[in-house]
Design a protein around this motif. Structure first.
Motif, short mmCIF file in Angstrom:
data_model
loop_
_atom_site.label_atom_id
_atom_site.label_comp_id
_atom_site.label_asym_id
_atom_site.label_seq_id
_atom_site.Cartn_x
_atom_site.Cartn_y
_atom_site.Cartn_z
N THR A 127 0.85 -1.18 0.00
CA THR A 127 0.00 0.00 0.00
C THR A 127 0.89 1.24 0.00
O THR A 127 1.91 1.28 0.68
N HIS A 128 0.49 2.22 -0.82
CA HIS A 128 1.28 3.44 -0.97
C HIS A 128 0.34 4.62 -1.22
O HIS A 128 -0.87 4.44 -1.42
N ASN A 129 0.91 5.82 -1.28
CA ASN A 129 0.15 6.96 -1.75
C ASN A 129 0.14 6.94 -3.28
O ASN A 129 0.86 6.17 -3.92
N ALA A 130 -0.70 7.81 -3.87
CA ALA A 130 -0.89 7.77 -5.32
C ALA A 130 0.40 8.05 -6.08
O ALA A 130 0.69 7.40 -7.10
N LYS A 131 1.17 9.01 -5.62
CA LYS A 131 2.41 9.38 -6.33
C LYS A 131 3.36 8.19 -6.40
O LYS A 131 3.96 7.91 -7.45
N THR A 132 3.50 7.48 -5.30
CA THR A 132 4.39 6.31 -5.27
C THR A 132 3.86 5.20 -6.17
O THR A 132 4.63 4.55 -6.90
N LEU A 133 2.55 4.99 -6.16
CA LEU A 133 1.96 3.95 -7.00
C LEU A 133 2.22 4.22 -8.48
O LEU A 133 2.57 3.31 -9.24
N ILE A 134 2.04 5.47 -8.89
CA ILE A 134 2.28 5.82 -10.29
C ILE A 134 3.73 5.56 -10.67
O ILE A 134 4.03 5.01 -11.73
N ASP A 135 4.64 5.94 -9.78
CA ASP A 135 6.06 5.71 -10.03
C ASP A 135 6.38 4.23 -10.10
O ASP A 135 7.18 3.78 -10.94
N GLU A 136 5.75 3.42 -9.23
CA GLU A 136 5.99 1.99 -9.22
C GLU A 136 5.53 1.33 -10.51
O GLU A 136 6.19 0.44 -11.06
N VAL A 137 4.36 1.75 -11.02
CA VAL A 137 3.87 1.20 -12.29
C VAL A 137 4.77 1.64 -13.44
O VAL A 137 5.15 0.84 -14.29
#
Length: 278
Positions: free
Chosen positions: A125-135
């Motif tokens: 689980t992450h915040n949106a900014k981290t999720l976008i970077d991970e994808v």
């Protein structure tokens, strides 16, 4: 070629200068310069031009950026997926907004375990900014978020829609708490309730605002599902006549993932989202 050279190249490209890249990578500017010189020697190409405004990609640098992105993405995917746990033939890397763990992420995880037992799961689980970077960098296969980003090679799909409703403590008066639910909510909120956003108390985490209101009083816009049980218990109440706002949930994944049962994976996610809405 050392993968760290490609990472350094990409960091300079994002940061816009050698100095900024050095700060982000926690190394000296001399190290950054040496890495790029090494990379340029290996490629027999000049990748950046440097000036007072920072570092600009050359035509060859623009071309190499595509390869560097693919190289780093593949390497990070390999690191995340290998070695496979014993008894499993594949692995699914999932990331989700922290607020979506219950019930959506939890139920989907349960469904995946029972439907695809040979697939290992890594859930974050992450915040949106981290999720976008991970994808973007291939470190996760699927992200579930309220705030997706659209860029080439990524598929974004709305999977459900939540509601933000105005609630208040039924017994304790208190101030209006403004929660930062993102840019879309900010625009809708300001149009419907001018000036309310300039509250003396603002937060960016809904669960904290909910707990604060329960213990100290006040009102705020919260996800209807998150407040439902406390409304039923008589602790909170919905403010009649107040506007409600939509808060959609999206999935993000790359358009060419290596996962074989992709249709099945997303079919399960859509079905669970539909059950939750009902």
């Amino acid at each position: 070629m050392d993968i760290e050279l490609a990472r350094t190249f990409l960091e300079i490209m994002r940061a816009g200068s050698f100095i900024s890249a050095a700060k982000r990578l926690h190394v000296t500017q001399t190290t950054i310069t040496a890495r790029i010189r090494n990379l340029e020697d290996q490629l027999n190409s000049r990748l950046f031009t440097r000036g007072r405004s920072g570092a600009q990609l050359t035509a060859e640098g623009e071309r190499f950026s595509e390869y560097a992105t693919q190289m780093v993405r593949l390497w990070e995917s390999a690191q995340a997926e290998l070695p496979l746990p014993p008894g499993h033939s594949d692995v699914l890397l999932v990331g989700a907004d922290t607020a979506l763990w219950d019930p959506l992420l939890l139920r989907w995880t349960q469904w995946l375990r029972s439907t695809l037992p040979d697939m290992a799961l890594k859930i974050e689980t992450h915040n949106a900014k981290t999720l976008i970077d991970e994808v973007e960098h291939g470190r996760i296969d699927v992200a579930i978020t309220y705030h997706p980003n659209y860029f080439p090679g990524v598929v974004v799909e709305q999977i459900m829609e939540e509601k933000l409703i105005l609630i208040r403590n039924k017994r304790i008066d208190g101030p209006y708490i403004h929660i930062n639910w993102g840019q879309s909510f900010k625009r809708q909120h300001e149009a419907a309730l001018p000036g309310w956003a300039r509250s003396g108390l603002s937060m960016d985490f809904g669960p904290m605002a909910l707990k604060y209101i329960v213990e100290n009083g006040g009102s705020s816009y919260l996800r209807s599902r998150a407040a439902a049980s406390l409304i039923e218990q008589g602790v909170l109440e919905r403010v009649n006549g107040a506007p409600e706002f939509t808060y959609p949930v999206f999935s993000m994944h790359r358009s060419n993932p290596s996962l074989q049962p992709l249709d099945q994976i997303f079919s399960g996610l859509r079905n669970i989202a539909t059950e939750i809405k009902e």
